[in-house]
Motif scaffolding. Structure first.
Motif, PDB file in Angstrom:
ATOM      1  N   THR A 198       4.723  50.215  56.414  1.00 18.25           N
ATOM      2  CA  THR A 198       3.997  49.889  55.176  1.00 18.25           C
ATOM      3  C   THR A 198       3.677  51.133  54.353  1.00 18.25           C
ATOM      4  OG1 THR A 198       1.788  49.944  56.191  1.00 18.25           O
ATOM      5  CG2 THR A 198       2.975  47.841  56.245  1.00 18.25           C
TER       6      THR A 198
ATOM      7  N   ARG B 237       4.286  54.947  49.299  1.00 18.79           N
ATOM      8  CA  ARG B 237       5.124  56.087  48.896  1.00 18.79           C
ATOM      9  C   ARG B 237       5.978  55.719  47.687  1.00 18.79           C
ATOM     10  NH1 ARG B 237       6.111  60.301  52.927  1.00 18.79           N
ATOM     11  NH2 ARG B 237       4.490  60.060  54.498  1.00 18.79           N
TER      12      ARG B 237
ATOM     13  N   SER C   5      -0.988  58.628  49.320  1.00 16.62           N
ATOM     14  CA  SER C   5      -2.392  58.608  49.720  1.00 16.62           C
ATOM     15  C   SER C   5      -3.300  58.490  48.485  1.00 16.62           C
ATOM     16  CB  SER C   5      -2.668  59.869  50.534  1.00 16.62           C
ATOM     17  OG  SER C   5      -4.005  60.012  50.848  1.00 16.62           O
TER      18      SER C   5
ATOM     19  N   ALA D  67      -3.079  54.965  47.060  1.00 18.03           N
ATOM     20  CA  ALA D  67      -3.591  54.001  48.038  1.00 18.03           C
ATOM     21  C   ALA D  67      -5.106  53.795  47.948  1.00 18.03           C
ATOM     22  CB  ALA D  67      -3.208  54.438  49.455  1.00 18.03           C
TER      23      ALA D  67
ATOM     24  N   ARG E  83      -3.625  48.192  46.223  1.00 22.95           N
ATOM     25  CA  ARG E  83      -3.649  47.593  47.560  1.00 22.95           C
ATOM     26  C   ARG E  83      -3.515  46.080  47.461  1.00 22.95           C
ATOM     27  NH1 ARG E  83      -4.553  51.597  50.884  1.00 22.95           N
ATOM     28  NH2 ARG E  83      -4.322  50.141  52.587  1.00 22.95           N
TER      29      ARG E  83
ATOM     30  N   ARG F 187      -2.158  51.792  57.945  1.00 16.01           N
ATOM     31  CA  ARG F 187      -3.532  52.282  58.085  1.00 16.01           C
ATOM     32  C   ARG F 187      -4.537  51.144  58.248  1.00 16.01           C
ATOM     33  NH1 ARG F 187      -0.449  55.815  57.562  1.00 16.01           N
ATOM     34  NH2 ARG F 187      -0.702  57.944  56.836  1.00 16.01           N
ATOM     35  N   ASP F 188      -4.172  49.961  57.700  1.00 17.74           N
ATOM     36  CA  ASP F 188      -5.134  48.845  57.636  1.00 17.74           C
ATOM     37  C   ASP F 188      -4.524  47.544  58.127  1.00 17.74           C
ATOM     38  OD1 ASP F 188      -3.266  48.518  55.632  1.00 17.74           O
ATOM     39  OD2 ASP F 188      -4.693  47.744  54.163  1.00 17.74           O
TER      40      ASP F 188
ATOM     41  N   ARG G 279      -5.330  64.597  53.795  1.00 20.61           N
ATOM     42  CA  ARG G 279      -4.861  63.205  53.760  1.00 20.61           C
ATOM     43  C   ARG G 279      -5.743  62.333  54.670  1.00 20.61           C
ATOM     44  NH1 ARG G 279       0.260  60.273  54.502  1.00 20.61           N
ATOM     45  NH2 ARG G 279       1.437  61.976  55.419  1.00 20.61           N
TER      46      ARG G 279
ATOM     47  N   ASP H 298      -7.709  59.090  53.438  1.00 20.18           N
ATOM     48  CA  ASP H 298      -7.382  57.778  54.017  1.00 20.18           C
ATOM     49  C   ASP H 298      -8.575  57.166  54.760  1.00 20.18           C
ATOM     50  OD1 ASP H 298      -4.836  58.191  53.021  1.00 20.18           O
ATOM     51  OD2 ASP H 298      -3.901  58.591  54.967  1.00 20.18           O
TER      52      ASP H 298
ATOM     53  N   ARG I 281     -11.840  56.457  51.927  1.00 17.44           N
ATOM     54  CA  ARG I 281     -11.784  55.580  50.751  1.00 17.44           C
ATOM     55  C   ARG I 281     -12.609  54.314  50.997  1.00 17.44           C
ATOM     56  NH1 ARG I 281      -5.640  54.518  52.157  1.00 17.44           N
ATOM     57  NH2 ARG I 281      -5.933  52.789  53.569  1.00 17.44           N
TER      58      ARG I 281
HETATM   59  O1   DC Z   1       2.247  56.265  56.928  1.00 17.09           O
HETATM   60  P1   DC Z   1       2.579  57.170  55.741  1.00 17.09           P
HETATM   61  O2   DC Z   1       2.333  58.626  56.012  1.00 17.09           O
HETATM   62  O3   DC Z   1       3.950  56.908  55.218  1.00 17.09           O
HETATM   63  O4   DC Z   1       1.547  56.714  54.592  1.00 17.09           O
HETATM   64  C1   DC Z   1       1.474  57.377  53.341  1.00 17.09           C
HETATM   65  C2   DC Z   1       0.129  57.072  52.700  1.00 17.09           C
HETATM   66  O5   DC Z   1       0.088  55.704  52.284  1.00 17.09           O
HETATM   67  C3   DC Z   1      -1.083  57.269  53.575  1.00 17.09           C
HETATM   68  O6   DC Z   1      -1.575  58.581  53.486  1.00 17.09           O
HETATM   69  C4   DC Z   1      -2.063  56.253  53.055  1.00 17.09           C
HETATM   70  C5   DC Z   1      -1.207  55.169  52.472  1.00 17.09           C
HETATM   71  N1   DC Z   1      -1.131  53.963  53.323  1.00 17.09           N
HETATM   72  C6   DC Z   1      -2.163  53.070  53.250  1.00 17.09           C
HETATM   73  O7   DC Z   1      -3.143  53.317  52.557  1.00 17.09           O
HETATM   74  N2   DC Z   1      -2.102  51.904  53.941  1.00 17.09           N
HETATM   75  C7   DC Z   1      -1.052  51.622  54.725  1.00 17.09           C
HETATM   76  N3   DC Z   1      -1.011  50.460  55.387  1.00 17.09           N
HETATM   77  C8   DC Z   1       0.005  52.547  54.839  1.00 17.09           C
HETATM   78  C9   DC Z   1      -0.054  53.730  54.131  1.00 17.09           C
END
Ligand code: DC
Length: 197
Positions: free
Chosen positions: A33, A38, A74, A77, A83, A105-106, A150, A154, A157
């Motif tokens: 995700t 990205r 980030s 996001a 979102r 992340r979520d 980062r 993350d 927020r």
């Molecule tokens: O997993 P990644 O490093 O490719 O994620 C890049 C950014 O995207 C991460 O710093 C925060 C955001 N992200 C998010 O907020 N929620 C997710 N489910 C996945 C990534």
């Protein structure tokens, strides 16, 4: 059958490798995700508009894996409308027919709180920065600073911050080889699967 494996955690903890290995081992579909955020960050212009018109082809751009793309992701996001625009796509993927692994992340907290298995894959910032530095080179102290920046964004927020779901199993890969981490994750998924989720 509907069976979702949610894998959350900070950057460079090993989530991606573990997710791909779990998906392959169990024959499940996999969605990284982070690529959604990205791609939105890389499209430029208004991020909310970009999120609303995102297509699966946008996820195949060649420039999404760089440190800069991660920072841009980030930053977009933190925007609640971004979102919100990405929720449906992820939920449909998670609850479609057949097993699915989603990493992000979520996933266990917001996108799929009903996931049958939840993992939180983490490692110390120093270990994660070192792994990232081995991949990208450059100044290791700078890579560590970016990892910390980062993480702070993350985790700090207001909307869907990075944290482990209460019912997630935590795998700390700081002192673990990736092979052992994959086996630990697969054993947890196997146990969840044989319990019928
Ligand atoms: O997993 P990644 O490093 O490719 O994620 C890049 C950014 O995207 C991460 O710093 C925060 C955001 N992200 C998010 O907020 N929620 C997710 N489910 C996945 C990534």
């Amino acid at each position: 059958m509907i069976f979702t494996v949610a894998i959350d955690g900070p950057a460079a903890a090993g989530k991606g490798t573990i997710s791909r290995a779990v998906a392959e081992r169990f024959g499940f579909r996999h969605l990284d995700t982070g690529l959604l955020y990205r791609a939105v960050g890389a499209m430029g212009g208004d991020p909310v508009e970009a999120a609303r018109r995102l297509t699966p082809e946008d996820l195949t751009r060649g420039d999404l894996r760089t440190l800069e793309a991660g920072q841009a992701a980030s930053r977009v996001a933190v925007i609640p409308e971004v979102r919100a625009a990405l929720v449906e796509f992820q939920r449909r993927f998670a609850r479609g027919e057949g097993g699915a692994v989603l990493d992000g992340r979520d996933i266990g907290t917001v996108i799929c709180p009903e996931a049958e298995v939840k993992l939180y894959v983490t490692a110390s910032p120093e270990v994660r920065a070192h792994r990232r530095w081995l991949e990208v080179g450059g100044d290791e102290a700078q890579v560590l600073a970016e990892v910390r920046e980062r993480d702070a964004r993350d985790m700090g927020r207001a909307d869907a911050p990075l944290r482990a779901a209460e019912d997630a199993v935590v795998i700390d890969t700081s002192a673990m080889g990736i092979g052992d981490a994959v086996e630990a994750a697969c054993a947890i998924v196997e146990a969840g699967f044989s319990q019928g989720g």
